[in-house]
Design an enzyme around this catalytic site. Structure first.
Site, PDB file in Angstrom:
ATOM      1  N   GLY A  32      60.244 -32.581   7.165  1.00 43.31           N
ATOM      2  CA  GLY A  32      59.762 -32.017   5.913  1.00 43.31           C
ATOM      3  C   GLY A  32      59.175 -30.639   6.050  1.00 43.31           C
ATOM      4  N   SER A  33      59.452 -29.960   7.158  1.00 45.88           N
ATOM      5  CA  SER A  33      58.851 -28.648   7.408  1.00 45.88           C
ATOM      6  C   SER A  33      59.580 -27.511   6.713  1.00 45.88           C
ATOM      7  CB  SER A  33      58.821 -28.368   8.914  1.00 45.88           C
ATOM      8  OG  SER A  33      60.143 -28.288   9.428  1.00 45.88           O
ATOM      9  N   GLY A  34      60.854 -27.730   6.369  1.00 45.66           N
ATOM     10  CA  GLY A  34      61.636 -26.666   5.766  1.00 45.66           C
ATOM     11  C   GLY A  34      62.367 -25.793   6.766  1.00 45.66           C
ATOM     12  N   LEU A  35      62.353 -26.184   8.044  1.00 42.39           N
ATOM     13  CA  LEU A  35      63.056 -25.426   9.083  1.00 42.39           C
ATOM     14  C   LEU A  35      64.348 -26.113   9.524  1.00 42.39           C
ATOM     15  CD1 LEU A  35      60.070 -24.283  11.356  1.00 42.39           C
ATOM     16  CD2 LEU A  35      61.111 -23.095   9.415  1.00 42.39           C
ATOM     17  N   ASP A  56      71.957 -25.988   7.660  1.00 43.60           N
ATOM     18  CA  ASP A  56      71.163 -26.306   8.843  1.00 43.60           C
ATOM     19  C   ASP A  56      72.040 -26.695  10.026  1.00 43.60           C
ATOM     20  OD1 ASP A  56      69.080 -25.898   7.136  1.00 43.60           O
ATOM     21  OD2 ASP A  56      68.573 -28.010   6.905  1.00 43.60           O
ATOM     22  N   SER A 102      65.579 -32.104  10.711  1.00 37.96           N
ATOM     23  CA  SER A 102      66.365 -33.338  10.739  1.00 37.96           C
ATOM     24  C   SER A 102      67.817 -33.064  11.102  1.00 37.96           C
ATOM     25  CB  SER A 102      66.288 -34.052   9.386  1.00 37.96           C
ATOM     26  OG  SER A 102      64.974 -34.463   9.104  1.00 37.96           O
TER      27      SER A 102
END
Length: 343
Positions: A111-114, A161, A117
């Site tokens: 959930g960090s936005g980087l 990603d 996952s």
């Protein structure tokens, strides 16, 4: 005992995020500009002599033990680990069980936005590839990771990603209909990347978010033909093109303008992309000298990026540290997913 290790870099989304999500990219095509940083998702595989499967998610302190089998039940438990195992066994091991201990971790929380996952799935696939000597290139790794998350597990999200983690570096990525993806590596002059690195402050807001819920709202808006959301996504795609040109020229005034424009457009995609806490942090950062601000990833929380004149960097960092989050020092990296064998 022989160990097979892999690591894949996390990424910063500089422009175009959200245009890589279906159905938008299927209807209109998506374009994203991102850059990988020296924070990683890690995976180690140790083959076992016993008929067992072990998953150790070290960063979230979760462990699973299974009797070796050809298919693990999902989506329970460590679903990314389980479904990646299922795909590898099914597609590359003739359906025969594998006996292994897998240990994973990521340098940024979920959930960090980087992209942690998706990056973790890329690292797991690369570790399997190292162990089983699979002939998988960067596109293969990225597409397989996308299949695990978006097709088999049906987790809502985009495509950037997986490709950022597989290829590494600064990439302008085109997402065309029928899952056709083109990764264009950008050759940015070293002084420009050094200046960008010096001018960016990465701040964790300590507000984790569930990106799938935010993206589901975004998807619904496009499916229902909401013109405001669709036009905002068009602007995000235009910003990816403009960001590419500005970055290649080293036009930092333009880079700041695009980051601000993109954040305003991003907030039009879903109601939960911003909130009072993020707005207050951005306002405080601007008072401390930030030129531009953008929430990384889907929005709603996680990491935030601030562009600042380097002479004001320390003032900005002090102001951010007075809030409840933390700073994350970083450097850009050029390498994508890597693997090696330890004997």
């Amino acid at each position: 005992m022989t160990k097979y290790r892999a690591r894949a870099p996390l990424r910063l989304g500089l422009a175009g995020g959200g245009t890589d999500v279906s159905p938008y990219c299927d209807l209109y095509g998506g374009q994203v500009l991102n850059a990988t940083i020296n924070h990683y998702a890690h995976c180690t595989i140790e083959p076992l002599n016993t008929a067992a499967i072990e998953f150790h998610a070290l960063d979230i302190d979760q462990v699973e033990y299974h009797t070796a089998c050809s298919h693990l039940k999902v989506p329970e438990g460590l679903s990314l680990h389980r479904e990646t195992y299922n795909l590898i066994v099914e597609r590359f091991n003739d359906g025969k069980p594998l006996h292994l201990r897998m240990s994973t971790s990521a340098d940024a929380p979920p959930g960090s936005g980087l992209g942690s996952s998706s990056t973790l799935v890329v690292a797991m696939i690369q570790a399997y590839s190292e162990w089983l000597r699979l002939p998988l290139g960067e596109y293969d790794i990225a597409r397989t990771a996308f299949e695990v998350e978006r097709v088999r597990l049906k987790q809502t999200g985009g495509r950037q990603d997986q490709y950022a983690a597989a290829f590494g570096g600064v990439n302008y990525i085109e997402f065309r209909p029928e899952e056709h993806v083109v990764v264009n590596p950008l050759r940015i002059k070293s002084w420009i990347m050094n200046e960008l690195e010096t001018s960016l402050v990465l701040y964790y807001s300590s507000v984790p978010r569930e990106s799938s819920r935010i993206i589901e709202e975004q998807v619904k808006m496009v499916e229902q033909g909401e013109s405001e959301a669709i036009n905002a996504t068009h602007r995000l795609k235009e910003d990816a093109i403009r960001m590419k040109d500005a970055l290649l020229r080293g036009d930092f005034e333009k880079i700041g303008q695009i980051l601000n424009r993109s954040w305003e457009a991003k907030k039009m995609l879903a109601s939960s992309i911003s909130n009072s806490s993020l707005d207050e942090t951005i306002a405080e950062a601007r008072r401390a000298g930030a030129i531009a601000a953008k929430v990384s990833g889907a929005g709603g929380g996680g990491f935030m990026m601030f562009l600042v004149e380097p002479s004001l960097r320390h003032r900005l960092e002090r102001a951010l540290l007075e809030r409840r989050g933390r700073l994350l020092p970083f450097r850009f990296c050029v390498d994508g997913v890597e693997s090696w064998t330890v004997k």
